[in-house]
Structures are given as structure tokens and as C-alpha cells.
Design an enzyme around this catalytic site. Sequence first.
Site, mmCIF file in Angstrom:
data_model
loop_
_atom_site.group_PDB
_atom_site.id
_atom_site.type_symbol
_atom_site.label_atom_id
_atom_site.label_comp_id
_atom_site.label_asym_id
_atom_site.label_seq_id
_atom_site.Cartn_x
_atom_site.Cartn_y
_atom_site.Cartn_z
ATOM 1 N N HIS A 1 0.851 -1.203 0.000
ATOM 2 C CA HIS A 1 0.000 0.000 0.000
ATOM 3 C C HIS A 1 0.877 1.240 0.000
ATOM 4 C CE1 HIS A 1 -3.900 -1.975 1.769
ATOM 5 N NE2 HIS A 1 -3.413 -2.626 0.700
ATOM 6 N N TYR B 1 2.607 6.344 10.287
ATOM 7 C CA TYR B 1 1.843 5.210 9.760
ATOM 8 C C TYR B 1 2.783 4.149 9.175
ATOM 9 C CZ TYR B 1 -2.097 2.684 7.752
ATOM 10 O OH TYR B 1 -3.022 1.710 7.462
ATOM 11 N N LYS C 1 -0.706 -0.706 14.901
ATOM 12 C CA LYS C 1 0.645 -0.746 15.459
ATOM 13 C C LYS C 1 0.930 -1.971 16.322
ATOM 14 C CE LYS C 1 2.118 2.809 13.443
ATOM 15 N NZ LYS C 1 2.976 2.519 12.288
ATOM 16 N N TYR D 1 -10.067 5.022 6.197
ATOM 17 C CA TYR D 1 -10.484 5.368 7.559
ATOM 18 C C TYR D 1 -11.563 6.441 7.453
ATOM 19 C CZ TYR D 1 -6.111 3.097 8.898
ATOM 20 O OH TYR D 1 -5.099 2.187 9.067
ATOM 21 N N PRO E 1 -6.541 -0.442 17.821
ATOM 22 C CA PRO E 1 -6.123 -0.948 16.508
ATOM 23 C C PRO E 1 -6.089 0.114 15.405
ATOM 24 C CG PRO E 1 -8.342 -1.657 17.013
ATOM 25 C CD PRO E 1 -7.813 -1.021 18.252
HETATM 26 C C1 PHB Z 1 -7.436 -4.645 9.722
HETATM 27 O O1 PHB Z 1 -7.246 -5.009 8.534
HETATM 28 O O2 PHB Z 1 -7.995 -5.373 10.588
HETATM 29 C C2 PHB Z 1 -6.959 -3.257 10.124
HETATM 30 C C3 PHB Z 1 -6.318 -2.481 9.175
HETATM 31 C C4 PHB Z 1 -5.865 -1.212 9.531
HETATM 32 C C5 PHB Z 1 -6.081 -0.751 10.832
HETATM 33 C C6 PHB Z 1 -6.728 -1.547 11.783
HETATM 34 C C7 PHB Z 1 -7.177 -2.809 11.419
HETATM 35 O O3 PHB Z 1 -5.637 0.491 11.178
#
Ligand code: PHB
Length: 393
Positions: free
Chosen positions: A72, A386, A298, A202, A294
Site C-alpha cells: 500500500h 503510519y 501498530k 479510515y 487498533p
Molecule cells: C485490519 O485489517 O484489521 C486493520 C487495518 C488497519 C487498521 C486496523 C485494522 O488500522
Amino acid sequence: MRTQVAIIGAGPSGLLLGQLLHKAGIDNIILERQTGDYVLGRIRAGILEQVTVDLLEEAGVADRLHAEGTVHHSIELVFNRTRHPILVDQLTGGKVVTAYGQTEMTRDLMDARAAAGLPTVYEAANVSLHDFDGKTPRVRYEKDGRTHEIECDFIAGCDGFHGVSRQSVPQGAIREYEKVYPFGWLGVLSDTPPVSPHAIVYGNSERGFSLCSMRSLTRSRYYVQVPLTDKVEAWSDERFWDELRLRLDPDLASRIVTGPSIEKSIAPLRSFVAEPMRFGRLFLAGDASHIVPPTGAKGLNLAASDVKYLSSALVEYYREKSEAGIDTYSDRCLRRVWKAERFSWWLTTLMHRFPDTEGFGQKVQDAELDYLVHSKAMSTALAENYVGLPLEL
Ligand code: PHB
Ligand code: APR
């Protein structure tokens, strides 16, 4: 039985540590209270920083990651029904993240350990830690109706938040910091093509946080913020898909491919750090010592960096008879842990709706989002955290 390092826990931390120590010729055993299938059954995010990818290459377990992982180069933020790309590679001089399910990483590490014939005791019950404040620590466990004892030089507590290792430290020797968030994440796993296969999305809408992620190009992972009082039984698949679409921009919402959930659960969010991370000959690593919400993805990456520092310190001890790495292990880990805790808290605070936010607080959140996507300085700060801050080597 005697070994050099006794590892408690066969999650990502324990397995990765065991593999790195084996590569360095350091004997180790892993004691895991669950079965291997149970460990593999855990659904966990897998957004890997380059530091973590490099570590998996060093451990010799990155082949499938490179074959099946998805790189990504950006992430996307959605608010006010508009999507904004954050081009993390351009903002960080080319750094990226790789989407590769934690389950797959765990499977790769398990397979490598089995192929090397390294000892792993699954269903090890009632593990207890002894004499780690001296030079001859011991670990006891029960298996097949018998009590077993292992003499070792060091114990690695890789047994997660609910493990026995942190609980074995005398109360006065450890300090804990915790923040619990007033909401949870309702997550759905579905065998459908991800709506955004090359950028995690997000969202922050008036209805709450949402996240569009993936496990592979044929398996999607989605989340919506829900009150802590919600029960997963109250969320049909249809209700989930409708709610997710309401929290996205119209274009993305129209492209969501829905399907039956193969896993659906609600998880609470917390920030937690236990200090220090070393107690004599006992070292804590990964979730045994710290938890992040989450949001910033991290958790797995912090486990990997702890393991990098710990494996390097133990290799230095055995090869150079130096305790410098061991003595600095906790401080080095905690400098990186707290920066990731800060980032995870900041992104969680920015992207979620809080029950008690007054009008002023909401206007400030709206302004911060607007500033973030229009400021190179702020976007760079998001991007460099990130993709992962550099290790202290
Ligand atoms: C996930 O794919 O479960 C996931 C991806 C990014 C995040 C949190 C969870 O920031
Ligand atoms: N004895 C033996 N094993 C134990 C004990 C015990 N008393 N308590 C827990 N364990 C095992 C658990 O069954 C689990 O397999 O320790 C392992 C800890 O694994 P994780 O909880 O996954 O922690 P860690 O390896 O540090 O990985 C952190 O996993 O939970 C995610 O989000 C987290 O991505 C992060 C990563």
C-alpha cells in the site's frame, strides 16, 4: 530439561523471537497454553511496517508475504462524505506498508519452526515463572498429567495482555498506564473483494468511525464504531452493510461488494503500557507489555520491534558476553512504544465520535481533519508514523 531461552507464548512475538534466536544458534523452547489451531484461529490485522517486513526476511519467513501480501502506497480518509488520499510513499521518501494477515504471518512462523524441528509445547497448562531475579531462572508447566520444569538463562514473556509473565512481576516493580475508550469496533470478515485493495480507508462520519481493509484480494475486513453496550447478535449482516455504506462517501459506498460474514465480533479499544519491560532475567515483549487501539495498526509492528531489540540483545550476550543490549532493552523498546501509543491515541481521537464531545470539541475535530488533508506538514507527520518510525540500532 535445560535451554538457553524459555519463551512463553506462541503468538507473533514468541514465534518470531524463537525463529531469530534459532537463526543465531541460540537454543529456545516455546510454551503455549492453547493449541496451534486455536492460535491460528485468531482474526487480527496485518498491516506491516517495512521494519517488520525486514525482520521477517531476516527470520527467513518472508517468501509467502512477498508472494501474497499487498503493498500500500497510500491510505484514504473519508469525512463530510468526501474521500482524501494521503500519499504516504511520496510524503516519506518512498516508504510503504504491506497488507498481510497476522494469521498468515503466524502460520509462516509456525511452519518454519516445525520444519526446523524446534521444540514447541502446545496446551502447556499452568505455566509458572521462578527465580528470574537471579541467574538461574526456571519455568514450570503441566502437560499430560505431569509437571515439567525447564532451567534456562532467560525467560521471554511473549504471552500477551492476559498472560502469566507480567502477572509474575512483583506489584511494586511494575507501573501500568491505561486508557479505555468509550466505544468498540464491530468487525466483519467476508470472502468478498475489498472495496479498496490498495489503500486502507479510515472514515469519520456523524454516525461514527468506519474502516475498510482486507486480508487478501478475495477477503475483506470492515469495521464500524459501536457503543460498548452493543451486542453482536443485534447486528445482522444486512444491518452492518447498510451502516458501513452510510459512513462512507457515495462513490465508495456504491462499490462495496457485500456477502455473508464469516466472522463478526465486537472488540473494545484500550491503550496500555507496563513499565519497565525487563525484570532481571525476564523480558516482556509485545502485547504482554503494551496494547494500542487498533486504529493505527501498530500492535503487530510494536511486537516485531520489541523482538528485534530482544533478539539482538540476547545474541550480543551470548556472542560477545556483553550485557549492554540487555541493560538498554526496556528503555529502547519504551521510546518506540510510547511514540506508537501516542500516534494510535491521536488517530483514534481524530477518527472517532466520542459520546461526551460538546459542540466546540466537534468543531475542533472537524478543523483538525480539514487542516490535516490540506497541510503537507500534518500529512507528513501522519504518514511517517503510519509507515513506522525508524528503529534505534
Ligand atoms: C485490519 O485489517 O484489521 C486493520 C487495518 C488497519 C487498521 C486496523 C485494522 O488500522
Ligand atoms: N502460558 C502460555 N501461553 C500463554 C499464556 C500462559 N499463561 N497466556 C497467554 N499465552 C499465549 C496466548 O495463547 C497467545 O497465543 O501467548 C500468546 C500471546 O500472543 P498474542 O496475544 O497474539 O501477543 P503477541 O504475540 O505479543 O502478538 C501481538 O497479536 O493480539 C495481537 O494486536 C496484537 O497484533 C498484535 C499481536
